[in-house]
Design a protein around this motif. Sequence first.
Motif, short mmCIF file in Angstrom:
data_model
loop_
_atom_site.label_atom_id
_atom_site.label_comp_id
_atom_site.label_asym_id
_atom_site.label_seq_id
_atom_site.Cartn_x
_atom_site.Cartn_y
_atom_site.Cartn_z
N LEU A 8 0.68 -1.13 0.06
CA LEU A 8 -0.03 0.05 -0.04
C LEU A 8 0.92 1.31 0.01
CD1 LEU A 8 -2.98 -0.99 2.30
CD2 LEU A 8 -3.16 -0.39 0.05
N LEU A 9 1.87 1.30 0.60
CA LEU A 9 2.84 2.45 0.81
C LEU A 9 3.53 2.73 -0.39
CD1 LEU A 9 4.66 2.13 4.30
CD2 LEU A 9 3.16 3.87 3.60
N PHE A 10 3.69 1.56 -1.09
CA PHE A 10 4.67 1.86 -2.46
C PHE A 10 3.44 2.09 -3.59
CE2 PHE A 10 8.40 -0.92 -1.13
CZ PHE A 10 9.31 0.23 -1.61
N LEU A 11 2.19 1.55 -3.39
CA LEU A 11 1.11 2.19 -4.34
C LEU A 11 0.88 3.51 -4.40
CD1 LEU A 11 -1.48 -1.01 -4.22
CD2 LEU A 11 -0.26 0.04 -6.29
N ALA A 39 5.19 -0.94 -7.49
CA ALA A 39 4.87 -1.16 -6.18
C ALA A 39 5.38 -2.72 -5.60
CB ALA A 39 3.59 -0.94 -5.82
N THR A 40 4.96 -3.57 -6.59
CA THR A 40 5.27 -5.16 -6.34
C THR A 40 6.85 -5.24 -6.39
OG1 THR A 40 3.25 -5.70 -7.17
CG2 THR A 40 4.64 -7.23 -7.01
N THR A 41 7.47 -4.42 -7.11
CA THR A 41 8.87 -4.91 -7.24
C THR A 41 9.44 -3.95 -5.83
OG1 THR A 41 8.75 -4.72 -9.55
CG2 THR A 41 11.04 -4.15 -8.51
N LEU A 47 11.21 -6.87 1.28
CA LEU A 47 11.17 -8.29 1.56
C LEU A 47 12.44 -9.11 1.69
CD1 LEU A 47 7.31 -8.95 1.20
CD2 LEU A 47 8.53 -8.40 3.18
N ALA A 48 13.07 -9.15 0.53
CA ALA A 48 14.02 -9.93 0.16
C ALA A 48 15.41 -9.39 1.18
CB ALA A 48 14.55 -9.98 -1.40
#
Length: 84
Positions: A8-11, A39-41, A47-48
């Motif tokens: 959500l933050l990235f979106l 945003a997914t990237t 997370l990685a």
Amino acid sequence: MTTGILQLLFLYFFALVGRFDASDENNMLTSYSSVLGLATTGTMCVLAIYGTVMASQYLVRDYVGMNKSKTYLLPISRKELFLH
């Protein structure tokens, strides 16, 4: 929960940047699919890195101090040590 919040933050970030980018040459940030991909990237990158840091903390803990000596010096097989 962390993944959802990061997504959500990235979106919101990329959507906000797309609103302020008024150039006609690069309209990538005005498309929903492009914003979702960015945003997914970004979420997967964070997370990685977080997963790598957490995994390294667990691995380092097993190989410092007396645990390292137990692994290599005791006359039992290493398989039994790693299972405990």
